[in-house]
Each structure stands twice: as structure tokens, then as C-alpha cells.
Design a protein around this motif. Structure first.
Motif, PDB file in Angstrom:
ATOM      1  N   ALA A   7       0.817  -1.211   0.000  1.00 61.08           N
ATOM      2  CA  ALA A   7       0.000   0.000   0.000  1.00 61.08           C
ATOM      3  C   ALA A   7       0.854   1.265   0.000  1.00 61.08           C
ATOM      4  O   ALA A   7       0.401   2.328  -0.443  1.00 61.08           O
ATOM      5  CB  ALA A   7      -0.938   0.002   1.205  1.00 61.08           C
ATOM      6  N   LEU A   8       2.076   1.167   0.488  1.00 63.38           N
ATOM      7  CA  LEU A   8       2.941   2.346   0.546  1.00 63.38           C
ATOM      8  C   LEU A   8       3.358   2.830  -0.836  1.00 63.38           C
ATOM      9  O   LEU A   8       3.841   3.954  -0.982  1.00 63.38           O
ATOM     10  CB  LEU A   8       4.190   2.038   1.391  1.00 63.38           C
ATOM     11  N   ARG A   9       3.144   2.018  -1.859  1.00 62.21           N
ATOM     12  CA  ARG A   9       3.430   2.474  -3.221  1.00 62.21           C
ATOM     13  C   ARG A   9       2.533   3.651  -3.588  1.00 62.21           C
ATOM     14  O   ARG A   9       2.902   4.494  -4.412  1.00 62.21           O
ATOM     15  CB  ARG A   9       3.223   1.352  -4.232  1.00 62.21           C
ATOM     16  N   SER A  25      18.487  -0.629  -8.294  1.00 56.61           N
ATOM     17  CA  SER A  25      18.425  -1.407  -7.057  1.00 56.61           C
ATOM     18  C   SER A  25      17.377  -0.929  -6.055  1.00 56.61           C
ATOM     19  O   SER A  25      17.290  -1.483  -4.977  1.00 56.61           O
ATOM     20  CB  SER A  25      19.799  -1.418  -6.373  1.00 56.61           C
ATOM     21  N   GLY A  26      16.594   0.084  -6.370  1.00 62.46           N
ATOM     22  CA  GLY A  26      15.545   0.508  -5.446  1.00 62.46           C
ATOM     23  C   GLY A  26      14.437  -0.529  -5.386  1.00 62.46           C
ATOM     24  O   GLY A  26      14.070  -1.131  -6.397  1.00 62.46           O
ATOM     25  N   HIS A  27      13.884  -0.754  -4.188  1.00 57.60           N
ATOM     26  CA  HIS A  27      12.881  -1.830  -4.062  1.00 57.60           C
ATOM     27  C   HIS A  27      11.469  -1.395  -4.414  1.00 57.60           C
ATOM     28  O   HIS A  27      10.589  -2.241  -4.617  1.00 57.60           O
ATOM     29  CB  HIS A  27      12.911  -2.443  -2.657  1.00 57.60           C
ATOM     30  N   GLU A  28      11.208  -0.065  -4.503  1.00 55.71           N
ATOM     31  CA  GLU A  28       9.921   0.457  -4.979  1.00 55.71           C
ATOM     32  C   GLU A  28       8.716  -0.074  -4.206  1.00 55.71           C
ATOM     33  O   GLU A  28       7.601  -0.114  -4.724  1.00 55.71           O
ATOM     34  CB  GLU A  28       9.742   0.156  -6.475  1.00 55.71           C
ATOM     35  N   PHE A  29       8.918  -0.505  -2.968  1.00 49.48           N
ATOM     36  CA  PHE A  29       7.845  -1.087  -2.148  1.00 49.48           C
ATOM     37  C   PHE A  29       7.212  -2.302  -2.820  1.00 49.48           C
ATOM     38  O   PHE A  29       6.018  -2.571  -2.644  1.00 49.48           O
ATOM     39  CB  PHE A  29       6.777  -0.052  -1.807  1.00 49.48           C
ATOM     40  N   LEU A  30       7.998  -3.048  -3.571  1.00 50.59           N
ATOM     41  CA  LEU A  30       7.522  -4.288  -4.189  1.00 50.59           C
ATOM     42  C   LEU A  30       8.023  -5.486  -3.385  1.00 50.59           C
ATOM     43  O   LEU A  30       9.111  -5.448  -2.821  1.00 50.59           O
ATOM     44  CB  LEU A  30       8.032  -4.389  -5.632  1.00 50.59           C
ATOM     45  N   LEU A  31       7.230  -6.528  -3.352  1.00 51.94           N
ATOM     46  CA  LEU A  31       7.593  -7.766  -2.665  1.00 51.94           C
ATOM     47  C   LEU A  31       7.542  -8.932  -3.629  1.00 51.94           C
ATOM     48  O   LEU A  31       6.683  -8.991  -4.514  1.00 51.94           O
ATOM     49  CB  LEU A  31       6.635  -8.034  -1.496  1.00 51.94           C
ATOM     50  N   GLU A  32       8.456  -9.857  -3.459  1.00 52.22           N
ATOM     51  CA  GLU A  32       8.425 -11.103  -4.227  1.00 52.22           C
ATOM     52  C   GLU A  32       7.202 -11.910  -3.778  1.00 52.22           C
ATOM     53  O   GLU A  32       6.674 -11.722  -2.668  1.00 52.22           O
ATOM     54  CB  GLU A  32       9.686 -11.915  -3.940  1.00 52.22           C
ATOM     55  N   GLU A  61       4.397 -15.876   4.456  1.00 51.20           N
ATOM     56  CA  GLU A  61       3.211 -15.025   4.547  1.00 51.20           C
ATOM     57  C   GLU A  61       3.375 -13.614   3.983  1.00 51.20           C
ATOM     58  O   GLU A  61       2.377 -12.960   3.669  1.00 51.20           O
ATOM     59  CB  GLU A  61       2.761 -14.932   6.007  1.00 51.20           C
ATOM     60  N   VAL A  62       4.622 -13.147   3.859  1.00 51.86           N
ATOM     61  CA  VAL A  62       4.839 -11.766   3.387  1.00 51.86           C
ATOM     62  C   VAL A  62       5.490 -11.754   2.010  1.00 51.86           C
ATOM     63  O   VAL A  62       4.998 -11.129   1.076  1.00 51.86           O
ATOM     64  CB  VAL A  62       5.687 -10.965   4.399  1.00 51.86           C
ATOM     65  N   GLY A  63       6.591 -12.411   1.849  1.00 48.68           N
ATOM     66  CA  GLY A  63       7.255 -12.452   0.551  1.00 48.68           C
ATOM     67  C   GLY A  63       8.626 -13.087   0.665  1.00 48.68           C
ATOM     68  O   GLY A  63       9.218 -13.126   1.745  1.00 48.68           O
ATOM     69  N   ALA A  64       9.141 -13.573  -0.458  1.00 49.80           N
ATOM     70  CA  ALA A  64      10.464 -14.202  -0.461  1.00 49.80           C
ATOM     71  C   ALA A  64      11.576 -13.169  -0.434  1.00 49.80           C
ATOM     72  O   ALA A  64      12.758 -13.520  -0.356  1.00 49.80           O
ATOM     73  CB  ALA A  64      10.609 -15.099  -1.685  1.00 49.80           C
ATOM     74  N   GLY A  65      11.223 -11.895  -0.483  1.00 52.68           N
ATOM     75  CA  GLY A  65      12.200 -10.812  -0.451  1.00 52.68           C
ATOM     76  C   GLY A  65      11.585  -9.570  -1.067  1.00 52.68           C
ATOM     77  O   GLY A  65      10.400  -9.533  -1.397  1.00 52.68           O
ATOM     78  N   GLY A  66      12.385  -8.530  -1.218  1.00 51.60           N
ATOM     79  CA  GLY A  66      11.878  -7.293  -1.804  1.00 51.60           C
ATOM     80  C   GLY A  66      11.920  -6.146  -0.819  1.00 51.60           C
ATOM     81  O   GLY A  66      12.922  -5.948  -0.121  1.00 51.60           O
ATOM     82  N   ALA A  67      10.848  -5.386  -0.745  1.00 53.68           N
ATOM     83  CA  ALA A  67      10.798  -4.177   0.083  1.00 53.68           C
ATOM     84  C   ALA A  67      11.170  -4.472   1.528  1.00 53.68           C
ATOM     85  O   ALA A  67      10.747  -5.472   2.108  1.00 53.68           O
ATOM     86  CB  ALA A  67       9.406  -3.562   0.030  1.00 53.68           C
ATOM     87  N   GLY A  68      11.990  -3.577   2.085  1.00 58.01           N
ATOM     88  CA  GLY A  68      12.408  -3.737   3.463  1.00 58.01           C
ATOM     89  C   GLY A  68      13.458  -2.716   3.831  1.00 58.01           C
ATOM     90  O   GLY A  68      13.727  -1.786   3.057  1.00 58.01           O
ATOM     91  N   PRO A  69      14.068  -2.866   4.993  1.00 58.97           N
ATOM     92  CA  PRO A  69      15.085  -1.910   5.433  1.00 58.97           C
ATOM     93  C   PRO A  69      16.201  -1.731   4.402  1.00 58.97           C
ATOM     94  O   PRO A  69      16.543  -2.654   3.662  1.00 58.97           O
ATOM     95  CB  PRO A  69      15.618  -2.553   6.726  1.00 58.97           C
ATOM     96  N   HIS A  70      16.736  -0.511   4.365  1.00 63.70           N
ATOM     97  CA  HIS A  70      17.860  -0.169   3.493  1.00 63.70           C
ATOM     98  C   HIS A  70      17.448  -0.343   2.028  1.00 63.70           C
ATOM     99  O   HIS A  70      16.451   0.215   1.617  1.00 63.70           O
ATOM    100  CB  HIS A  70      19.083  -0.990   3.883  1.00 63.70           C
ATOM    101  N   TYR A  71      18.187  -1.136   1.249  1.00 60.77           N
ATOM    102  CA  TYR A  71      17.820  -1.343  -0.151  1.00 60.77           C
ATOM    103  C   TYR A  71      16.947  -2.578  -0.346  1.00 60.77           C
ATOM    104  O   TYR A  71      16.840  -3.100  -1.458  1.00 60.77           O
ATOM    105  CB  TYR A  71      19.079  -1.423  -1.018  1.00 60.77           C
ATOM    106  N   GLY A  72      16.318  -3.035   0.720  1.00 59.91           N
ATOM    107  CA  GLY A  72      15.402  -4.152   0.624  1.00 59.91           C
ATOM    108  C   GLY A  72      15.998  -5.470   1.086  1.00 59.91           C
ATOM    109  O   GLY A  72      17.159  -5.550   1.487  1.00 59.91           O
ATOM    110  N   ILE A  73      15.176  -6.516   1.049  1.00 60.51           N
ATOM    111  CA  ILE A  73      15.560  -7.857   1.497  1.00 60.51           C
ATOM    112  C   ILE A  73      15.954  -8.690   0.286  1.00 60.51           C
ATOM    113  O   ILE A  73      15.180  -8.831  -0.669  1.00 60.51           O
ATOM    114  CB  ILE A  73      14.382  -8.552   2.225  1.00 60.51           C
ATOM    115  N   PHE A  74      17.154  -9.247   0.302  1.00 58.56           N
ATOM    116  CA  PHE A  74      17.563 -10.114  -0.801  1.00 58.56           C
ATOM    117  C   PHE A  74      16.608 -11.302  -0.885  1.00 58.56           C
ATOM    118  O   PHE A  74      16.367 -11.988   0.116  1.00 58.56           O
ATOM    119  CB  PHE A  74      18.986 -10.630  -0.590  1.00 58.56           C
TER     120      PHE A  74
END
Length: 218
Positions: A7-9, A25-32, A61-74
Motif C-alpha cells: 500500500a505504501l506504493r 536497485s531501489g525496491h519500490e515497495f515491491l515484494l516477491e 506469509e509476506v514475501g520471499a524478499g523485496g521491500a524492506g530496510p535499506h535497499y530491501g531484502i535479498f
């Protein structure tokens, strides 16, 4: 949580959140997409470790990676190489070491001291060629030692400037997060809140709370 992140997008000022927008490399508030229980179990079998329960739940339940602290979750992905964390051009977790116990600060300091003591001295060699060969071999040991420093841990996030965040998956520190400052000749330091170590859930929720405030504030 997944819905809150996505929703933060549509927030008024998403660009105020560090790491959201960066060329390439920006995560754009997207999740895998999330992983299934069967996929996570398969990854654990192949990687040779049991993932900490909080992080495991995030994958399910949330995602395999993507949006998160710093440049996101690998993201944790499976491809022709098998299961691995897609870490771009950053540090790559050595999956072969995930089952080993994460070393203590004392162990890491001792290993460095012992290797430093073995540095070749030019005066001990008959010629420059033999000295350079010995020095290259010694320098290669440093590369292996750096991998051993993070045995039993997964590289999860790039903070920028070569600093990373690692999640310990094996040993007494299992479930805790560590900041990697070795790019600036620093060391590995635990993330703490007062006397307590920070786990994945508190780390991620703290980021989400701050990100929501920043993205909605003029």
C-alpha cells in the motif's frame, strides 16, 4: 503486513523512504511472491540449515524478499543453481557454510591475529618472485577467512557503501541480526535494542513503521 507494505506504493511521498528509489536497485515497495511450505522445506534441506521461525514465517506469509530496510531484502529463489539468495553485485552468502556455527567475536579476532602473524616478510625469501607468490597465497587465505567470519549466517540486506546486514541461522546467536562494517575496516556488530538482540520481526516492523510515517509526511 504484505498489504501494508504494498500500500505504501500509493503513499504521497514514497521517495522519502531510503532505498525505495535507486537506479537499478531501489525496491519500490515491491515484494516477491510468498513461498509455499514445501518450497521452504526444500530450501532448508538443500541449504543444510533450519531457517529461524520469524524469518521463515516472513517467507511464507509476506514475501520471499523485496521491500524492506535499506535497499530491501535479498530474495530467496530457486533457479538452475538451486536455492540461493539473489544478492546482485553485493556479498553472497556461502551456502556451504550455512550449517556451521556462527563464530564468536573472540574467534573472529583470534583468526585474524593468527593470519596476520603469518604474513610473509620479504627479507625471508631469496627473490622477489618467490616472495610475491607467498604473499598471494597468504592474501588468498584472507578471502577464505572473510567467508568463515559469516559462517552460519545469511546476507539479507545492503545498507549502502558496502555495508550489509546478516541473519544468523546456526549456533547460539541463531535468529539475531548483525551489521557488517568490514568494508570500512570495521567488524561484525550485533543489532541491539538496549540489552536485547534484535530479531528479524522487530527489525522489519520498525522499518515498516518508520517508512509509513515518512511516506505520508510532507
Amino acid at each position: 503486513m504484505r498489504e501494508q507494505v504494498l500500500a505504501l506504493r500509493g503513499a504521497p511521498f514514497p521517495e522519502k523512504v531510503f532505498g525505495v528509489r535507486r537506479q537499478g536497485s531501489g525496491h519500490e515497495f515491491l515484494l516477491e511472491p510468498t513461498l509455499s511450505e514445501a518450497e521452504v522445506a526444500d530450501a532448508e534441506r538443500e541449504l543444510g540449515c533450519a531457517l529461524p521461525s520469524v524469518y521463515r514465517t516472513f517467507l511464507l506469509e509476506v514475501g520471499a524478499g523485496g521491500a524492506g530496510p535499506h535497499y530491501g531484502i535479498f530474495p530467496l529463489r530457486r533457479d538452475a543453481q538451486g536455492w540461493h539468495w539473489a544478492e546482485g553485485k553485493g556479498i553472497r552468502s556461502d551456502n556451504a557454510l550455512l550449517g556451521e556455527v556462527f563464530p564468536t567475536a573472540a574467534e573472529r579476532a583470534r583468526w585474524e591475529e593468527e593470519l596476520n602473524a603469518r604474513e610473509p616478510a620479504e627479507q625471508d625469501f631469496p627473490d622477489d618472485q618467490s616472495y610475491r607468490a607467498a604473499f598471494r597465497a597468504w592474501d588468498d587465505e584472507w578471502e577464505k577467512l572473510q567467508d568463515s567470519m559469516t559462517a552460519g549466517a545469511v546476507c539479507l540486506s545492503h545498507k549502502g557503501c558496502g555495508y550489509f546486514v546478516w541473519l544468523v541461522v546456526t549456533g547460539p546467536e541463531r535468529g539475531t541480526l548483525w551489521t557488517d562494517l568490514r568494508a570500512a575496516n570495521g567488524t561484525l556488530e550485533p543489532l541491539s535494542a538496549g540489552p536485547h538482540r534484535v530479531d528479524f520481526r522487530s527489525w522489519y516492523l520498525d522499518w515498516l513503521s518508520r517508512a509509513a510515517g515518512q511516506a505520508h509526511s510532507a
